[in-house]
Design an enzyme around this catalytic site. Structure first.
Site, PDB file in Angstrom:
ATOM      1  N   ASP A 154      -9.633  51.458  -4.371  1.00  0.00           N
ATOM      2  CA  ASP A 154     -10.777  51.014  -5.180  1.00  0.00           C
ATOM      3  C   ASP A 154     -11.628  50.053  -4.367  1.00  0.00           C
ATOM      4  O   ASP A 154     -11.102  49.209  -3.635  1.00  0.00           O
ATOM      5  CB  ASP A 154     -10.257  50.332  -6.469  1.00  0.00           C
ATOM      6  CG  ASP A 154     -11.283  50.313  -7.587  1.00  0.00           C
ATOM      7  OD1 ASP A 154     -12.344  49.692  -7.402  1.00  0.00           O
ATOM      8  OD2 ASP A 154     -11.026  50.921  -8.649  1.00  0.00           O
TER       9      ASP A 154
ATOM     10  N   TYR B 182     -26.577  61.819 -13.527  1.00  0.00           N
ATOM     11  CA  TYR B 182     -25.139  61.512 -13.609  1.00  0.00           C
ATOM     12  C   TYR B 182     -24.360  62.765 -14.015  1.00  0.00           C
ATOM     13  O   TYR B 182     -23.376  63.144 -13.366  1.00  0.00           O
ATOM     14  CB  TYR B 182     -24.914  60.381 -14.616  1.00  0.00           C
ATOM     15  CG  TYR B 182     -23.484  60.209 -15.054  1.00  0.00           C
ATOM     16  CD1 TYR B 182     -22.510  59.752 -14.171  1.00  0.00           C
ATOM     17  CD2 TYR B 182     -23.096  60.515 -16.365  1.00  0.00           C
ATOM     18  CE1 TYR B 182     -21.195  59.601 -14.579  1.00  0.00           C
ATOM     19  CE2 TYR B 182     -21.789  60.356 -16.780  1.00  0.00           C
ATOM     20  CZ  TYR B 182     -20.835  59.905 -15.880  1.00  0.00           C
ATOM     21  OH  TYR B 182     -19.530  59.766 -16.297  1.00  0.00           O
TER      22      TYR B 182
ATOM     23  N   ASN C 183     -16.716  59.852 -25.670  1.00  0.00           N
ATOM     24  CA  ASN C 183     -16.992  58.411 -25.518  1.00  0.00           C
ATOM     25  C   ASN C 183     -15.694  57.612 -25.449  1.00  0.00           C
ATOM     26  O   ASN C 183     -15.058  57.370 -26.482  1.00  0.00           O
ATOM     27  CB  ASN C 183     -17.862  57.918 -26.674  1.00  0.00           C
ATOM     28  CG  ASN C 183     -19.256  58.503 -26.618  1.00  0.00           C
ATOM     29  OD1 ASN C 183     -19.430  59.725 -26.601  1.00  0.00           O
ATOM     30  ND2 ASN C 183     -20.262  57.664 -26.572  1.00  0.00           N
TER      31      ASN C 183
ATOM     32  N   PHE D 260     -30.285  52.046 -31.949  1.00  0.00           N
ATOM     33  CA  PHE D 260     -31.307  52.927 -31.361  1.00  0.00           C
ATOM     34  C   PHE D 260     -31.648  54.072 -32.310  1.00  0.00           C
ATOM     35  O   PHE D 260     -31.195  55.196 -32.134  1.00  0.00           O
ATOM     36  CB  PHE D 260     -30.832  53.466 -30.012  1.00  0.00           C
ATOM     37  CG  PHE D 260     -30.643  52.411 -28.953  1.00  0.00           C
ATOM     38  CD1 PHE D 260     -31.533  51.352 -28.812  1.00  0.00           C
ATOM     39  CD2 PHE D 260     -29.569  52.477 -28.067  1.00  0.00           C
ATOM     40  CE1 PHE D 260     -31.358  50.381 -27.827  1.00  0.00           C
ATOM     41  CE2 PHE D 260     -29.394  51.530 -27.076  1.00  0.00           C
ATOM     42  CZ  PHE D 260     -30.282  50.473 -26.957  1.00  0.00           C
TER      43      PHE D 260
HETATM   44  N1  LIG Z   1     -16.300  55.204 -19.847  1.00  0.00           N
HETATM   45  C1  LIG Z   1     -16.684  56.370 -20.362  1.00  0.00           C
HETATM   46  O1  LIG Z   1     -17.044  56.478 -21.555  1.00  0.00           O
HETATM   47  C2  LIG Z   1     -16.643  57.617 -19.525  1.00  0.00           C
HETATM   48  C3  LIG Z   1     -16.978  58.840 -20.149  1.00  0.00           C
HETATM   49  C4  LIG Z   1     -16.926  60.008 -19.378  1.00  0.00           C
HETATM   50  C5  LIG Z   1     -16.519  59.973 -18.055  1.00  0.00           C
HETATM   51  N2  LIG Z   1     -16.215  58.774 -17.462  1.00  0.00           N
HETATM   52  C6  LIG Z   1     -15.793  58.789 -16.060  1.00  0.00           C
HETATM   53  O2  LIG Z   1     -14.514  58.187 -15.973  1.00  0.00           O
HETATM   54  C7  LIG Z   1     -14.350  57.530 -14.712  1.00  0.00           C
HETATM   55  C8  LIG Z   1     -13.899  56.111 -14.945  1.00  0.00           C
HETATM   56  O3  LIG Z   1     -14.871  55.440 -15.740  1.00  0.00           O
HETATM   57  P1  LIG Z   1     -14.671  53.950 -16.238  1.00  0.00           P
HETATM   58  O4  LIG Z   1     -15.303  53.853 -17.580  1.00  0.00           O
HETATM   59  O5  LIG Z   1     -13.260  53.551 -16.064  1.00  0.00           O
HETATM   60  O6  LIG Z   1     -15.598  53.181 -15.198  1.00  0.00           O
HETATM   61  P2  LIG Z   1     -15.314  51.897 -14.287  1.00  0.00           P
HETATM   62  O7  LIG Z   1     -16.620  51.515 -13.674  1.00  0.00           O
HETATM   63  O8  LIG Z   1     -14.570  50.855 -15.062  1.00  0.00           O
HETATM   64  O9  LIG Z   1     -14.325  52.462 -13.182  1.00  0.00           O
HETATM   65  C9  LIG Z   1     -14.764  53.027 -11.965  1.00  0.00           C
HETATM   66  C10 LIG Z   1     -13.868  52.486 -10.863  1.00  0.00           C
HETATM   67  O10 LIG Z   1     -14.271  53.057  -9.624  1.00  0.00           O
HETATM   68  C11 LIG Z   1     -14.449  52.030  -8.661  1.00  0.00           C
HETATM   69  N3  LIG Z   1     -15.481  52.481  -7.735  1.00  0.00           N
HETATM   70  C12 LIG Z   1     -16.803  52.643  -7.980  1.00  0.00           C
HETATM   71  N4  LIG Z   1     -17.439  53.091  -6.884  1.00  0.00           N
HETATM   72  C13 LIG Z   1     -16.476  53.226  -5.931  1.00  0.00           C
HETATM   73  C14 LIG Z   1     -16.492  53.670  -4.578  1.00  0.00           C
HETATM   74  N5  LIG Z   1     -17.644  54.050  -4.004  1.00  0.00           N
HETATM   75  N6  LIG Z   1     -15.333  53.706  -3.885  1.00  0.00           N
HETATM   76  C15 LIG Z   1     -14.166  53.311  -4.476  1.00  0.00           C
HETATM   77  N7  LIG Z   1     -14.089  52.870  -5.734  1.00  0.00           N
HETATM   78  C16 LIG Z   1     -15.231  52.838  -6.457  1.00  0.00           C
HETATM   79  C17 LIG Z   1     -14.847  50.809  -9.452  1.00  0.00           C
HETATM   80  O11 LIG Z   1     -14.597  49.575  -8.778  1.00  0.00           O
HETATM   81  C18 LIG Z   1     -13.977  50.975 -10.699  1.00  0.00           C
HETATM   82  O12 LIG Z   1     -12.698  50.410 -10.508  1.00  0.00           O
HETATM   83  C19 LIG Z   1     -15.685  57.664 -13.998  1.00  0.00           C
HETATM   84  O13 LIG Z   1     -15.591  58.741 -13.092  1.00  0.00           O
HETATM   85  C20 LIG Z   1     -16.656  57.973 -15.116  1.00  0.00           C
HETATM   86  O14 LIG Z   1     -17.756  58.726 -14.646  1.00  0.00           O
HETATM   87  C21 LIG Z   1     -16.253  57.603 -18.178  1.00  0.00           C
HETATM   88  O1  LIG Z   2     -26.837  49.046 -27.839  1.00  0.00           O
HETATM   89  C1  LIG Z   2     -26.636  50.191 -28.273  1.00  0.00           C
HETATM   90  C2  LIG Z   2     -25.866  51.144 -27.565  1.00  0.00           C
HETATM   91  C3  LIG Z   2     -25.700  52.411 -28.089  1.00  0.00           C
HETATM   92  N1  LIG Z   2     -26.262  52.744 -29.295  1.00  0.00           N
HETATM   93  C4  LIG Z   2     -26.034  54.084 -29.866  1.00  0.00           C
HETATM   94  O2  LIG Z   2     -24.635  54.247 -29.942  1.00  0.00           O
HETATM   95  C5  LIG Z   2     -24.244  55.594 -29.651  1.00  0.00           C
HETATM   96  C6  LIG Z   2     -23.300  55.586 -28.472  1.00  0.00           C
HETATM   97  O3  LIG Z   2     -24.003  55.156 -27.309  1.00  0.00           O
HETATM   98  P1  LIG Z   2     -23.235  54.786 -25.939  1.00  0.00           P
HETATM   99  O4  LIG Z   2     -24.263  54.225 -25.008  1.00  0.00           O
HETATM  100  O5  LIG Z   2     -22.042  53.959 -26.233  1.00  0.00           O
HETATM  101  O6  LIG Z   2     -22.704  56.183 -25.419  1.00  0.00           O
HETATM  102  P2  LIG Z   2     -23.474  57.562 -25.130  1.00  0.00           P
HETATM  103  O7  LIG Z   2     -23.017  58.549 -26.163  1.00  0.00           O
HETATM  104  O8  LIG Z   2     -24.922  57.352 -24.990  1.00  0.00           O
HETATM  105  O9  LIG Z   2     -22.921  57.983 -23.688  1.00  0.00           O
HETATM  106  C7  LIG Z   2     -21.576  57.825 -23.222  1.00  0.00           C
HETATM  107  O10 LIG Z   2     -20.825  58.997 -23.410  1.00  0.00           O
HETATM  108  C8  LIG Z   2     -21.336  60.165 -22.786  1.00  0.00           C
HETATM  109  C9  LIG Z   2     -20.370  61.256 -23.076  1.00  0.00           C
HETATM  110  O11 LIG Z   2     -20.448  61.633 -24.422  1.00  0.00           O
HETATM  111  C10 LIG Z   2     -21.522  59.945 -21.296  1.00  0.00           C
HETATM  112  O12 LIG Z   2     -20.264  59.929 -20.629  1.00  0.00           O
HETATM  113  C11 LIG Z   2     -22.272  58.650 -21.023  1.00  0.00           C
HETATM  114  O13 LIG Z   2     -22.265  58.390 -19.613  1.00  0.00           O
HETATM  115  C12 LIG Z   2     -21.632  57.501 -21.741  1.00  0.00           C
HETATM  116  O14 LIG Z   2     -22.345  56.282 -21.549  1.00  0.00           O
HETATM  117  C13 LIG Z   2     -25.553  56.350 -29.406  1.00  0.00           C
HETATM  118  O15 LIG Z   2     -25.939  56.950 -30.605  1.00  0.00           O
HETATM  119  C14 LIG Z   2     -26.552  55.241 -29.028  1.00  0.00           C
HETATM  120  O16 LIG Z   2     -27.876  55.551 -29.360  1.00  0.00           O
HETATM  121  C15 LIG Z   2     -27.025  51.819 -30.007  1.00  0.00           C
HETATM  122  O17 LIG Z   2     -27.530  52.118 -31.078  1.00  0.00           O
HETATM  123  N2  LIG Z   2     -27.186  50.567 -29.478  1.00  0.00           N
END
Ligand SMILES: NC(=O)c1ccc[n+]([C@@H]2O[C@H](COP(=O)([O-])OP(=O)(O)OC[C@H]3O[C@@H](n4cnc5c(N)ncnc54)[C@H](O)[C@@H]3O)[C@@H](O)[C@H]2O)c1
Ligand SMILES: O=c1ccn([C@@H]2O[C@H](COP(=O)(O)OP(=O)(O)O[C@H]3O[C@H](CO)[C@H](O)[C@H](O)[C@H]3O)[C@@H](O)[C@H]2O)c(=O)[nH]1
Length: 336
Positions: free
Chosen positions: A31, A148, A177, A216
């Site tokens: 990481d 993305y 989510n 939103f």
């Molecule tokens: N959080 C969500 O709702 C969500 C939804 C769909 C997919 N994902 C995917 O799940 C994965 C994890 O997401 P998360 O929410 O834990 O995010 P996060 O930002 O907490 O975790 C990402 C990790 O990757 C590391 N990282 C970033 N760039 C790097 C690099 N260039 N080299 C090495 N390490 C690096 C960061 O330090 C961090 O520890 C991601 O691939 C994200 O796209 C997340």
């Molecule tokens: O301050 C805020 C933030 C969000 N929302 C609303 O809450 C819901 C959830 O929004 P999030 O930003 O939490 O999540 P999204 O569904 O927009 O997107 C997330 O989930 C997606 C997958 O479904 C993708 O992975 C994306 O990258 C990740 O951020 C949406 O209706 C959004 O309009 C608000 O009203 N106010």
């Protein structure tokens, strides 16, 4: 199993690392600590040793080769390292291409060079784009609405082809989510620069963010007019990663060896639902104000997770709205 976990210090990765560690596997985290934290990882205790952290960047192929050489051999890779803020991908696409596409490609090549042929990849519901129908199953067209989502789909396609052209076998997990924190309270991760709804709501509840929660839009075609999403607990995501690893270890086939599966609950909650539950659970007022919709936000996004259930018997166990919020609140609530 000995597992390399790029991005394992982050939000979702650290929950999977914890689940691997809990069941006696040996995760090694790679990481850059850009958004991840050492404190998310298990420390040495009476129940076992700490998880090694290799500080490196997936954009740096030499660092990946060094990790495989120093810490391997690995049975599998579980790859979380990525840039994930969909909005930022539209203003700084190069950063997303470099980390998500180039970084993932480096990782696949480093794994193949080291003789490691199993990989689980963090994908996203964002690969589907604007839903044409809900629930979204894996046959839904993939037309990402932001860069993305495209970067994740590009890696899925690479994995699909490499499943035919190389010995690599992979599973892409398309999370909806992600929300919640370890129910045992061992990972108190606060999202840096949060934009997702639940951390934003809890920051307002904890007094860590100025102003009300901005809702939103409240004129969507949904029961209460606010956006509906499929929130799935990170501990449930972790269970699915273990199932994916076991599947890759058990399945001897090499032809077309790539699978992409949704991880969601099949159910949705509105912004108002989240706010109401958060007010009840935190006991805080949590002011909110309706503002115009965020560009590109669909009305309703929720999964069909039937394929993961059929293949692995996977079912969410911690993804009720109250548990999602109460486990997250543990990271924000000031000590009593
Ligand atoms: N959080 C969500 O709702 C969500 C939804 C769909 C997919 N994902 C995917 O799940 C994965 C994890 O997401 P998360 O929410 O834990 O995010 P996060 O930002 O907490 O975790 C990402 C990790 O990757 C590391 N990282 C970033 N760039 C790097 C690099 N260039 N080299 C090495 N390490 C690096 C960061 O330090 C961090 O520890 C991601 O691939 C994200 O796209 C997340
Ligand atoms: O301050 C805020 C933030 C969000 N929302 C609303 O809450 C819901 C959830 O929004 P999030 O930003 O939490 O999540 P999204 O569904 O927009 O997107 C997330 O989930 C997606 C997958 O479904 C993708 O992975 C994306 O990258 C990740 O951020 C949406 O209706 C959004 O309009 C608000 O009203 N106010």
């Amino acid at each position: 199993m000995r597992i390399l976990v790029p991005g394992g210090a982050g939000y979702i990765g650290s929950h999977v690392v914890r689940a691997l560690h809990d069941r006696g596997d040996t995760p090694v985290v790679f990481d850059s600590l850009k958004s991840g934290r050492r404190t998310n990882l298990p420390e040495a205790s009476s129940r076992g040793g700490s998880v090694p952290l290799f500080h490196g960047d997936v954009r740096d192929r030499a660092a990946l080769d060094a990790a495989f050489a120093a810490e391997g051999p690995f049975d599998a890779v579980v790859h979380f390292a990525a840039e994930k803020a969909a909005g930022a991908s539209m203003t700084d696409p190069q950063r997303f291409t470099e980390t998500n596409v180039v970084g993932s490609t480096n990782l696949v090549h480093a794994a193949l060079a080291a003789g490691c042929h199993r990989l689980v990849f963090s994908s996203t519901a964002a690969v589907y784009g604007e839903p044409r129908r809900v629930p979204i199953d894996e046959r839904h067209p993939t037309e990402p609405a932001n860069w993305y989502g495209h970067t994740k789909l590009a890696v899925e396609r690479l994995l699909g082809w490499y499943g035919r052209l190389t010995p690599l076998k992979s599973v892409a997990l398309r999370y909806f989510n992600a929300a919640g924190l370890d129910p045992a309270g061992r990972i108190l991760h606060q999202e840096p620069a949060a934009t997702n709804l639940i951390p934003v709501v809890l920051e307002v509840a904890a007094g860590l963010r100025d102003g009300p929660v901005r809702v939103f839009g409240d004129a969507y075609d949904t029961p209460d007019g606010t956006g509906v999403r499929d929130y799935v607990h990170v501990s449930d995501l972790a269970t699915a990663h273990l199932a994916a690893l076991d599947d890759l270890a058990a399945d001897a086939s090499t032809a077309g060896a790539h699978l992409a599966l949704n991880l969601g609950t099949g159910d949705g909650h509105s912004v108002h639902d989240v706010l109401a539950a958060a007010r009840r659970i935190t006991g805080r007022e949590i002011p909110s104000v309706v503002v115009p919709p965020r560009p590109g936000d669909p009305a309703r996004v929720y999964a069909s997770a039937e394929a993961a259930r059929e293949r692995w018997g996977w079912a969410p166990r911690h993804s009720g709205l109250d548990e999602l919020i109460s486990t997250s609140w543990a990271a924000y609530a000031p000590p009593a």
